[in-house]
Scaffold this motif. Structure first.
Motif, PDB file in Angstrom:
ATOM      1  N   GLN B  23      56.633 -24.144  32.277  1.00 16.83           N
ATOM      2  CA  GLN B  23      55.623 -24.533  33.062  1.00 16.83           C
ATOM      3  C   GLN B  23      55.918 -25.308  34.300  1.00 16.83           C
ATOM      4  N   MET B  24      55.509 -24.567  35.532  1.00 13.51           N
ATOM      5  CA  MET B  24      55.341 -25.455  36.735  1.00 13.51           C
ATOM      6  C   MET B  24      54.226 -26.219  36.997  1.00 13.51           C
ATOM      7  N   THR B  25      54.355 -27.190  37.610  1.00 20.41           N
ATOM      8  CA  THR B  25      53.407 -28.342  37.901  1.00 20.41           C
ATOM      9  C   THR B  25      53.024 -28.618  39.012  1.00 20.41           C
ATOM     10  N   ASP B  26      53.926 -28.304  40.076  1.00 19.86           N
ATOM     11  CA  ASP B  26      53.683 -28.484  41.469  1.00 19.86           C
ATOM     12  C   ASP B  26      53.081 -27.461  42.298  1.00 19.86           C
ATOM     13  N   ALA B  27      52.006 -27.736  42.722  1.00 17.68           N
ATOM     14  CA  ALA B  27      51.151 -26.543  43.186  1.00 17.68           C
ATOM     15  C   ALA B  27      51.728 -25.869  44.420  1.00 17.68           C
ATOM     16  N   THR B  28      52.356 -26.786  45.488  1.00 22.23           N
ATOM     17  CA  THR B  28      53.176 -25.977  46.334  1.00 22.23           C
ATOM     18  C   THR B  28      54.349 -25.266  45.914  1.00 22.23           C
ATOM     19  N   ALA B  29      54.939 -25.701  44.960  1.00 16.49           N
ATOM     20  CA  ALA B  29      56.174 -25.148  44.578  1.00 16.49           C
ATOM     21  C   ALA B  29      55.722 -23.760  43.850  1.00 16.49           C
ATOM     22  N   ILE B  30      54.693 -23.448  43.289  1.00 11.54           N
ATOM     23  CA  ILE B  30      53.976 -22.279  42.734  1.00 11.54           C
ATOM     24  C   ILE B  30      53.433 -21.507  43.774  1.00 11.54           C
ATOM     25  N   VAL B  31      52.921 -21.828  44.729  1.00 14.51           N
ATOM     26  CA  VAL B  31      52.592 -20.969  46.078  1.00 14.51           C
ATOM     27  C   VAL B  31      53.930 -20.556  46.647  1.00 14.51           C
ATOM     28  N   GLU B  32      54.893 -21.280  47.093  1.00 13.02           N
ATOM     29  CA  GLU B  32      56.017 -20.960  47.447  1.00 13.02           C
ATOM     30  C   GLU B  32      56.720 -19.926  46.540  1.00 13.02           C
ATOM     31  N   ALA B  33      56.580 -20.012  45.298  1.00 11.45           N
ATOM     32  CA  ALA B  33      57.240 -19.055  44.487  1.00 11.45           C
ATOM     33  C   ALA B  33      56.618 -17.613  44.381  1.00 11.45           C
ATOM     34  N   ALA B  34      54.991 -17.838  44.509  1.00 10.03           N
ATOM     35  CA  ALA B  34      54.233 -16.536  44.742  1.00 10.03           C
ATOM     36  C   ALA B  34      54.468 -15.957  46.004  1.00 10.03           C
ATOM     37  N   ASN B  35      54.845 -16.526  47.099  1.00  7.82           N
ATOM     38  CA  ASN B  35      54.936 -16.352  48.264  1.00  7.82           C
ATOM     39  C   ASN B  35      56.182 -15.420  48.112  1.00  7.82           C
ATOM     40  N   THR B 184      55.378 -13.239  36.413  1.00  9.10           N
ATOM     41  CA  THR B 184      55.880 -12.346  37.360  1.00  9.10           C
ATOM     42  C   THR B 184      55.807 -13.162  38.881  1.00  9.10           C
ATOM     43  N   LEU B 185      54.877 -14.269  38.736  1.00 15.35           N
ATOM     44  CA  LEU B 185      54.528 -15.131  39.667  1.00 15.35           C
ATOM     45  C   LEU B 185      54.114 -14.531  40.947  1.00 15.35           C
ATOM     46  N   LEU B 186      53.249 -13.327  40.409  1.00 11.65           N
ATOM     47  CA  LEU B 186      52.508 -12.594  41.715  1.00 11.65           C
ATOM     48  C   LEU B 186      51.327 -13.029  41.613  1.00 11.65           C
ATOM     49  N   PRO B 187      50.638 -12.971  42.809  1.00  9.95           N
ATOM     50  CA  PRO B 187      49.260 -13.556  42.969  1.00  9.95           C
ATOM     51  C   PRO B 187      48.264 -12.238  42.723  1.00  9.95           C
ATOM     52  N   MET B 188      47.593 -12.368  41.529  1.00 14.18           N
ATOM     53  CA  MET B 188      47.046 -11.155  40.966  1.00 14.18           C
ATOM     54  C   MET B 188      45.438 -10.990  41.611  1.00 14.18           C
ATOM     55  N   ARG B 189      44.915 -12.333  41.934  1.00 16.51           N
ATOM     56  CA  ARG B 189      43.635 -12.238  42.436  1.00 16.51           C
ATOM     57  C   ARG B 189      43.503 -13.452  43.426  1.00 16.51           C
ATOM     58  N   THR B 190      43.120 -13.106  44.398  1.00 19.96           N
ATOM     59  CA  THR B 190      42.936 -14.121  45.481  1.00 19.96           C
ATOM     60  C   THR B 190      41.258 -13.942  45.889  1.00 19.96           C
ATOM     61  N   GLU B 191      40.609 -15.139  45.816  1.00 19.74           N
ATOM     62  CA  GLU B 191      38.975 -15.043  46.431  1.00 19.74           C
ATOM     63  C   GLU B 191      38.947 -16.092  47.334  1.00 19.74           C
ATOM     64  N   TYR B 192      38.342 -15.663  48.401  1.00 13.56           N
ATOM     65  CA  TYR B 192      38.149 -16.498  49.620  1.00 13.56           C
ATOM     66  C   TYR B 192      36.440 -17.118  49.590  1.00 13.56           C
ATOM     67  N   GLU B 193      36.347 -18.059  49.745  1.00 14.29           N
ATOM     68  CA  GLU B 193      34.915 -18.654  49.524  1.00 14.29           C
ATOM     69  C   GLU B 193      34.586 -19.408  50.907  1.00 14.29           C
ATOM     70  N   ARG B 194      33.358 -19.374  51.125  1.00 16.77           N
ATOM     71  CA  ARG B 194      32.552 -20.126  51.975  1.00 16.77           C
ATOM     72  C   ARG B 194      32.240 -21.495  51.870  1.00 16.77           C
ATOM     73  N   GLU B 195      31.823 -22.206  52.608  1.00 17.85           N
ATOM     74  CA  GLU B 195      31.510 -23.583  52.249  1.00 17.85           C
ATOM     75  C   GLU B 195      30.676 -23.827  51.190  1.00 17.85           C
ATOM     76  N   ASP B 196      29.735 -23.195  50.816  1.00 20.18           N
ATOM     77  CA  ASP B 196      28.824 -23.145  49.686  1.00 20.18           C
ATOM     78  C   ASP B 196      29.335 -22.636  48.452  1.00 20.18           C
ATOM     79  N   GLY B 197      30.667 -22.086  48.279  1.00 22.72           N
ATOM     80  CA  GLY B 197      31.310 -21.809  47.255  1.00 22.72           C
ATOM     81  C   GLY B 197      31.147 -20.333  46.969  1.00 22.72           C
ATOM     82  N   GLU B 198      30.482 -19.694  47.809  1.00 13.16           N
ATOM     83  CA  GLU B 198      30.110 -17.995  47.673  1.00 13.16           C
ATOM     84  C   GLU B 198      31.387 -17.396  48.119  1.00 13.16           C
ATOM     85  N   VAL B 199      31.590 -16.269  47.080  1.00 16.23           N
ATOM     86  CA  VAL B 199      32.961 -15.569  47.390  1.00 16.23           C
ATOM     87  C   VAL B 199      32.752 -14.601  48.033  1.00 16.23           C
TER      88      VAL B 199
END
Lengths: 441, 265
Positions: B23-35, B184-199
């Motif tokens: 289990q990885m716990t460092d968010a930046t390390a996970i994002v780098e691995a996904a990248n 796989t460390l693949l980013p399977m879903r990415t959802e972009y939100e506005r300020e009010d939380g709407e995807v």
């Protein structure tokens, strides 16, 4: 009689064009084709193709003048239905390319044709590419301003309302490219290929001899440079990109592409022209900056013969950036500096002096392009403005891509200025509005 | 096989499996691995791609191209060559990118009808890639350092990361959430939100295949929830570590694409 018959012919051409495109318009709404290969034509998944592959388009275009032209007996600068066919065939390491246009012309009344490409291109050695035959060649850093690119242009097409791609005219040439620490392009044109310049047939122009704007008949008919070998032209480019900075050097030995000289009998011809130049293009302040220069060595290097062009320095500086999403802004400044201007003026008869070009011709251009977020709508404006000539040329355009096969374009070519004889003002009566509809297949 | 060797193999295999599922716990390390899993598989790669672009009214457009990629440094600079074969009015157009991490990319476009090599201002990477719903940065990767990342949940099979832009003025979103597959460390879903939380924008990997040992998203979908439009991209005939020479990423390839590297075998 002719004056009334021609616009009618032009309109007929347009109707035929639109009639032919109607099924295409209907087809633009296709919604059912999925991922099956039929929807993708004959090139599924980058598989190597054998035999000839064919592509092309049908286009209808009209361009009414925005005013009548006392010199030209036609209310349109463009009225045509055009078919372009493009064929490509792989032959081992080589590709045979063919591209030809045929069109029904409502301005010059009749069927016309033009072979734009007919060449064999490929790898000669691991470090050498070759293209032999009819081809389009472009180099240099200017945007619609050319210094070291002395390959033929079609200004008639450009000013009369045809698509931008027709600004470049084809040339019969052998092009060898060598790739090493310094890349080298060498072009040999065995017969000089001039510009498709304004002859007075479709567009009027200013004649210093007549002292007014004129058109055909008689059409401007310069002496040809068609002696195979004897009238050959050479062009050379050396270039390399280092850390994103593109550096190039250029040389040319051939003829002026415009019939800018007159012989003893007063007949126009294409004088000798040699040039040397250089350019740099690189990222600057978040945009792209470019500078280019060329020295033109004309036939009359003393300036004492007003019928032959003398030497010129040309300079260009440009900058393009995207200050906002989907908005691109481009700026250019160019300078044409006639080297022996005093001698040129002194040699001109007094009544011709006012038509003589200034020693320094300054030109400013601006390009604004906005694309909708899905890039189906493109709005653009290209402005040429010369403070020294006090004239301008505006090219507004709106282009809409209805589908992968159907594109519509509306725009204008607007010329104006103070003196009838300057580069852009002379074309004032040719100002036009154009509409084009293209179905690609 | 001796019992000792067998035991050693079993232990080694167990260690390797354990490492992959650690289990990885460092968010930046996970994002780098996904990248790296998304954009840096192998040292280079080739793929045929087709896009179907569907607007809110159901009108469809298509793009077909072959993509060549070479890494200059893992997780760092890259070279791209994109050669279009469909539709007819775009055929022959070639796009070349020298991607520089942390600074502006160099980009060139070749327009065959004019034989013109156009240099493109670096500009905004959040504009449409060839009219699709994907942005340039969706195709080549958004810099990991451009956002702050937080691991907000670890499920049995995924890490859920929330990212917020360091420069909110430069982007249209307030934050985005990424669901990264733990295997796989693949980013399977990415959802972009506005300020009010709407995807309002969603990217999904809808098909994964393991190719040459690298899990690869072979079908991705980008949906614009405001308009209802979407783009589906399929990758086929992908190959990694094919030994692309660096010099094919050049002006030569814009005018004369390197056919031996573009065709599939």
């Amino acid at each position: 009689m002719l004056h009334t018959a021609r616009p009618i012919a032009a309109r007929l051409v347009l109707l035929i064009a639109l009639g032919g495109l109607a099924p295409a318009l209907a087809g633009a709404q296709d919604t059912d084709e999925g991922w099956d290969d039929e929807g993708w034509g004959g090139d599924p998944w980058a598989e190597e193709q054998t035999g000839w592959q064919w592509y092309g388009f049908i286009e209808g275009a009209v361009a009414p003048r925005l005013q009548s032209d006392p010199a030209v007996n036609d209310d349109f600068t463009l009225a045509e239905t055009r078919l372009q066919l493009e064929g490509e065939r792989r032959l081992g390491d080589y590709t045979a390319n063919l591209k030809g246009d045929v069109w029904l012309d409502g301005v010059e009344d009749g069927g016309r044709g033009d072979l734009r490409e007919a060449n064999l291109a490929g790898r000669l050695t691991a470090q050498t590419d070759v293209v032999v035959g009819r081809q389009i060649i472009t180099w240099g850093t200017g945007d619609l301003v050319f210094l070291n690119d002395l390959f033929p242009k079609d200004y008639v097409a450009f000013f009369s309302g045809r698509s931008d791609e027709y600004l470049k005219a084809p040339t019969d040439a052998l092009k060898l490219s060598w790739f090493g620490p310094l890349n080298v392009d060498f072009v040999w044109m065995p017969r000089a290929v001039p510009n498709r310049f304004i002859t007075g047939e479709r567009l009027s122009y200013f004649s210093p001899q007549a002292g007014r704007r004129v058109a055909a008949p008689p059409k401007l008919d310069p002496r040809d440079r068609d002696d195979f070998g004897g009238d050959s032209e050479l062009a050379l480019r050396l270039y390399q990109t280092l850390n994103g900075v593109e550096v190039a050097g250029y040389a040319y030995h051939g003829f002026d592409n415009q019939p800018s000289a007159r012989d003893a009998d007063g007949r126009a011809y294409f004088p000798r022209l040699s040039s040397l130049g250089a350019s740099v293009r690189a990222p600057v302040l978040g945009g792209i900056g470019n500078v280019e220069t060329a020295y033109y060595h004309g036939e009359d290097d003393s300036g004492r013969d007003p019928d032959r062009p003398n030497d010129q320095w040309r300079w260009l500086a440009g900058y393009e950036s995207e200050p906002l999403s989907d908005l691109t802004l481009g700026w250019q400044y160019s300078l044409e500096w006639i080297q022996d201007h005093d001698a040129l003026l002194a040699a001109l008869p007094r009544q011709q002096r006012r038509y003589a070009p200034d020693e320094y011709r300054h030109l400013l251009t601006n390009r604004i392009t906005w694309q909708s977020p899905r890039q189906d709508l493109t709005l653009s404006m290209f402005t040429f403005y010369s403070p020294s000539d006090a004239d301008y040329y505006l090219r507004p355009r709106a282009q809409y891509r209805f589908s992968d096969s159907l594109t519509g374009t509306a725009g204008a070519n607007l010329f104006g200025g103070e003196d009838d004889w300057t580069f852009h003002t002379q074309l004032e009566d040719n100002s036009n509005l154009y509409l084009r509809l293209r179905y690609s297949f | 096989m001796t019992p000792a060797l067998r035991l050693a193999l079993v232990l080694t295999a167990g260690l390797l499996t354990g490492a992959a599922q650690a289990q990885m716990t460092d968010a930046t390390a996970i994002v780098e691995a996904a990248n790296e899993a998304s954009y840096y598989a192998g040292d280079d790669g080739r793929s045929a791609a087709r896009m179907m672009i569907v607007d809110g009214d159901g009108n469809r457009q298509r793009r077909q191209f072959t993509l060549l990629r070479q890494d200059v440094a893992d997780g760092g600079d890259q070279r791209y060559l994109v050669v279009f074969s469909r539709p007819a009015d775009i055929r022959g157009t070639v796009f070349r990118v020298e991607k520089h991490v942390g600074e502006s990319d160099d980009r060139w476009l070749y327009l065959p009808a004019l034989d013109l090599v156009k240099r493109i201002a670096a500009g905004d990477k959040r504009t449409s890639f060839v009219g699709s719903h994907f942005y340039y940065e969706d195709i080549s990767g958004r810099g990991v350092g451009e956002d702050r990342h937080a691991l907000i949940e670890t499920t049995d099979d995924a890490y859920i990361i929330e990212s917020t832009p360091r420069d909110p003025a430069a982007v249209a979103f307030a934050r985005y959430r990424t669901r990264i597959d733990r295997d796989t460390l693949l980013p399977m879903r990415t959802e972009y939100e506005r300020e009010d939380g709407e995807v309002y924008r969603r990217m999904e990997i809808t098909e994964v295949e393991t190719i040459d040992g690298y899990p690869t998203g072979t079908e991705t979908r980008m949906t614009d929830l405001d308009s209802g439009g979407y783009t589906v991209t399929q990758f086929r005939y992908s190959e990694y570590d094919i030994g692309l020479p660096a010099d094919i990423f050049s002006e030569r390839s814009l005018r004369n694409p390197p056919r031996q590297w573009l065709r599939r075998d």
